[in-house]
Write an enzyme that holds these catalytic residues in place. Structure first.
Site, PDB file in Angstrom:
ATOM      1  N   CYS A  20       0.850  -1.203   0.000  1.00 34.06           N
ATOM      2  CA  CYS A  20       0.000   0.000   0.000  1.00 34.06           C
ATOM      3  C   CYS A  20       0.884   1.251   0.000  1.00 34.06           C
ATOM      4  O   CYS A  20       0.584   2.231  -0.696  1.00 34.06           O
ATOM      5  CB  CYS A  20      -0.920   0.015   1.221  1.00 34.06           C
ATOM      6  SG  CYS A  20      -2.406  -1.010   1.063  1.00 34.06           S
TER       7      CYS A  20
ATOM      8  N   ASP B 271      11.004  -6.278  -8.558  1.00 31.93           N
ATOM      9  CA  ASP B 271      11.210  -6.916  -7.259  1.00 31.93           C
ATOM     10  C   ASP B 271      12.590  -6.520  -6.718  1.00 31.93           C
ATOM     11  O   ASP B 271      13.577  -6.475  -7.448  1.00 31.93           O
ATOM     12  CB  ASP B 271      11.111  -8.439  -7.406  1.00 31.93           C
ATOM     13  CG  ASP B 271      10.926  -9.133  -6.068  1.00 31.93           C
ATOM     14  OD1 ASP B 271       9.845  -9.694  -5.830  1.00 31.93           O
ATOM     15  OD2 ASP B 271      11.875  -9.119  -5.244  1.00 31.93           O
TER      16      ASP B 271
ATOM     17  N   HIS C 144      -5.963  -2.238  -1.293  1.00 36.68           N
ATOM     18  CA  HIS C 144      -5.477  -3.370  -0.502  1.00 36.68           C
ATOM     19  C   HIS C 144      -6.387  -4.580  -0.648  1.00 36.68           C
ATOM     20  O   HIS C 144      -7.584  -4.512  -0.354  1.00 36.68           O
ATOM     21  CB  HIS C 144      -5.356  -3.004   0.981  1.00 36.68           C
ATOM     22  CG  HIS C 144      -4.766  -4.122   1.798  1.00 36.68           C
ATOM     23  ND1 HIS C 144      -3.405  -4.311   1.897  1.00 36.68           N
ATOM     24  CD2 HIS C 144      -5.340  -5.122   2.492  1.00 36.68           C
ATOM     25  CE1 HIS C 144      -3.166  -5.375   2.639  1.00 36.68           C
ATOM     26  NE2 HIS C 144      -4.326  -5.891   3.018  1.00 36.68           N
TER      27      HIS C 144
ATOM     28  N   ASN D  98       1.625 -16.236  -4.759  1.00 31.57           N
ATOM     29  CA  ASN D  98       1.733 -17.128  -3.614  1.00 31.57           C
ATOM     30  C   ASN D  98       0.649 -16.773  -2.602  1.00 31.57           C
ATOM     31  O   ASN D  98       0.407 -15.597  -2.325  1.00 31.57           O
ATOM     32  CB  ASN D  98       3.116 -16.980  -2.966  1.00 31.57           C
ATOM     33  CG  ASN D  98       4.229 -17.423  -3.897  1.00 31.57           C
ATOM     34  OD1 ASN D  98       4.111 -18.452  -4.556  1.00 31.57           O
ATOM     35  ND2 ASN D  98       5.296 -16.647  -3.974  1.00 31.57           N
TER      36      ASN D  98
ATOM     37  N   GLY E 103       4.832 -19.638   0.453  1.00 32.63           N
ATOM     38  CA  GLY E 103       5.901 -18.658   0.618  1.00 32.63           C
ATOM     39  C   GLY E 103       5.448 -17.222   0.542  1.00 32.63           C
ATOM     40  O   GLY E 103       6.270 -16.327   0.317  1.00 32.63           O
TER      41      GLY E 103
ATOM     42  N   HIS F 115      -0.142  -9.711  -4.940  1.00 34.10           N
ATOM     43  CA  HIS F 115       0.836  -9.362  -5.972  1.00 34.10           C
ATOM     44  C   HIS F 115       1.044 -10.557  -6.882  1.00 34.10           C
ATOM     45  O   HIS F 115       1.060 -11.698  -6.432  1.00 34.10           O
ATOM     46  CB  HIS F 115       2.168  -8.910  -5.373  1.00 34.10           C
ATOM     47  CG  HIS F 115       2.731  -9.833  -4.333  1.00 34.10           C
ATOM     48  ND1 HIS F 115       2.227  -9.875  -3.053  1.00 34.10           N
ATOM     49  CD2 HIS F 115       3.721 -10.750  -4.386  1.00 34.10           C
ATOM     50  CE1 HIS F 115       2.900 -10.791  -2.357  1.00 34.10           C
ATOM     51  NE2 HIS F 115       3.806 -11.338  -3.139  1.00 34.10           N
TER      52      HIS F 115
ATOM     53  N   HIS G 150       3.788 -12.117  -9.471  1.00 33.62           N
ATOM     54  CA  HIS G 150       5.174 -12.079  -9.936  1.00 33.62           C
ATOM     55  C   HIS G 150       5.176 -12.345 -11.443  1.00 33.62           C
ATOM     56  O   HIS G 150       4.627 -13.370 -11.890  1.00 33.62           O
ATOM     57  CB  HIS G 150       6.009 -13.184  -9.287  1.00 33.62           C
ATOM     58  CG  HIS G 150       6.087 -13.141  -7.786  1.00 33.62           C
ATOM     59  ND1 HIS G 150       7.231 -12.745  -7.109  1.00 33.62           N
ATOM     60  CD2 HIS G 150       5.191 -13.462  -6.819  1.00 33.62           C
ATOM     61  CE1 HIS G 150       7.017 -12.844  -5.795  1.00 33.62           C
ATOM     62  NE2 HIS G 150       5.793 -13.277  -5.598  1.00 33.62           N
TER      63      HIS G 150
HETATM   64  P1  5GP Z   1       5.940 -13.232  -1.844  1.00 35.24           P
HETATM   65  O1  5GP Z   1       7.060 -13.911  -1.098  1.00 35.24           O
HETATM   66  O2  5GP Z   1       4.943 -12.624  -0.873  1.00 35.24           O
HETATM   67  O3  5GP Z   1       5.295 -14.060  -2.903  1.00 35.24           O
HETATM   68  O4  5GP Z   1       6.625 -12.044  -2.642  1.00 35.24           O
HETATM   69  C1  5GP Z   1       7.016 -10.858  -2.050  1.00 35.24           C
HETATM   70  C2  5GP Z   1       8.067 -10.250  -2.925  1.00 35.24           C
HETATM   71  O5  5GP Z   1       8.217  -8.900  -2.547  1.00 35.24           O
HETATM   72  C3  5GP Z   1       9.447 -10.914  -2.791  1.00 35.24           C
HETATM   73  O6  5GP Z   1       9.849 -11.415  -4.056  1.00 35.24           O
HETATM   74  C4  5GP Z   1      10.335  -9.786  -2.290  1.00 35.24           C
HETATM   75  O7  5GP Z   1      11.630  -9.818  -2.847  1.00 35.24           O
HETATM   76  C5  5GP Z   1       9.569  -8.540  -2.693  1.00 35.24           C
HETATM   77  N1  5GP Z   1       9.774  -7.384  -1.843  1.00 35.24           N
HETATM   78  C6  5GP Z   1       9.773  -7.381  -0.467  1.00 35.24           C
HETATM   79  N2  5GP Z   1       9.983  -6.131  -0.012  1.00 35.24           N
HETATM   80  C7  5GP Z   1      10.104  -5.336  -1.109  1.00 35.24           C
HETATM   81  C8  5GP Z   1      10.337  -3.923  -1.268  1.00 35.24           C
HETATM   82  O8  5GP Z   1      10.458  -3.159  -0.319  1.00 35.24           O
HETATM   83  N3  5GP Z   1      10.418  -3.463  -2.547  1.00 35.24           N
HETATM   84  C9  5GP Z   1      10.301  -4.289  -3.628  1.00 35.24           C
HETATM   85  N4  5GP Z   1      10.413  -3.719  -4.840  1.00 35.24           N
HETATM   86  N5  5GP Z   1      10.076  -5.612  -3.512  1.00 35.24           N
HETATM   87  C10 5GP Z   1       9.988  -6.125  -2.262  1.00 35.24           C
HETATM   88 ZN    ZN Z   2      -1.789  -3.246   1.183  1.00 34.10          ZN
END
Ligand code: 5GP
Ligand code: ZN
Length: 113
Positions: free
Chosen positions: A7, A30, A46, A84, A90, A97, A99
């Site tokens: 957010c 990322d 959100h 995810n 994970g 989000h 990827h």
């Molecule tokens: P998840 O693990 O929830 O599927 O993916 C979260 C993603 O957010 C991870 O790939 C992580 O590297 C990325 N991420 C976490 N904190 C930040 C941030 O502050 N900025 C950016 N650009 N990516 C982030």
């Molecule tokens: Zn949010």
């Protein structure tokens, strides 16, 4: 939502390397890329995860997939779209989000660790 990292990124309060933005969606690189292309596509509103999406969210989901496809257009050789949900998958950030991953061969099935 207060205390939500994505957010804050969507609001511009925390910087990110934004690659695409529309009224409803933001896409940014990322911070810890797992592939040469690793872009996160998020709704500005959100939503905690894909498990929280409702029928009324169809236009938002369409906007997210459209943004992902626009990011993927630039990726030679194809790309993968992943979201995810929950600890076993994970999920580490509890704001929906997707990827967008590409730029190298991606193993299948994923996550054999
Ligand atoms: P998840 O693990 O929830 O599927 O993916 C979260 C993603 O957010 C991870 O790939 C992580 O590297 C990325 N991420 C976490 N904190 C930040 C941030 O502050 N900025 C950016 N650009 N990516 C982030
Ligand atoms: Zn949010």
């Amino acid at each position: 939502m207060a205390d939500c990292l994505f957010c804050s990124i969507a609001a511009g309060d925390i910087p990110a390397d934004i690659v695409l933005e529309t009224d409803d969606v933001v896409a940014f690189n990322d911070i810890n890329p797992a592939a040469p292309t690793h872009v996160l596509v998020i709704p500005k509103r959100h939503v905690a995860s894909a498990a929280e999406l409702e029928a009324d969210d169809a236009p938002l989901l369409s906007a997210l997939f459209d943004a992902a496809a626009r990011v993927g257009e630039a990726v030679e050789g194809g790309w993968r779209l992943v979201t995810n949900v929950g600890p076993d998958a994970g999920q580490s950030v509890f704001h929906l989000h997707f990827h967008v991953l590409g730029g190298r061969r991606l193993g299948w099935p994923p996550g054999l660790l």
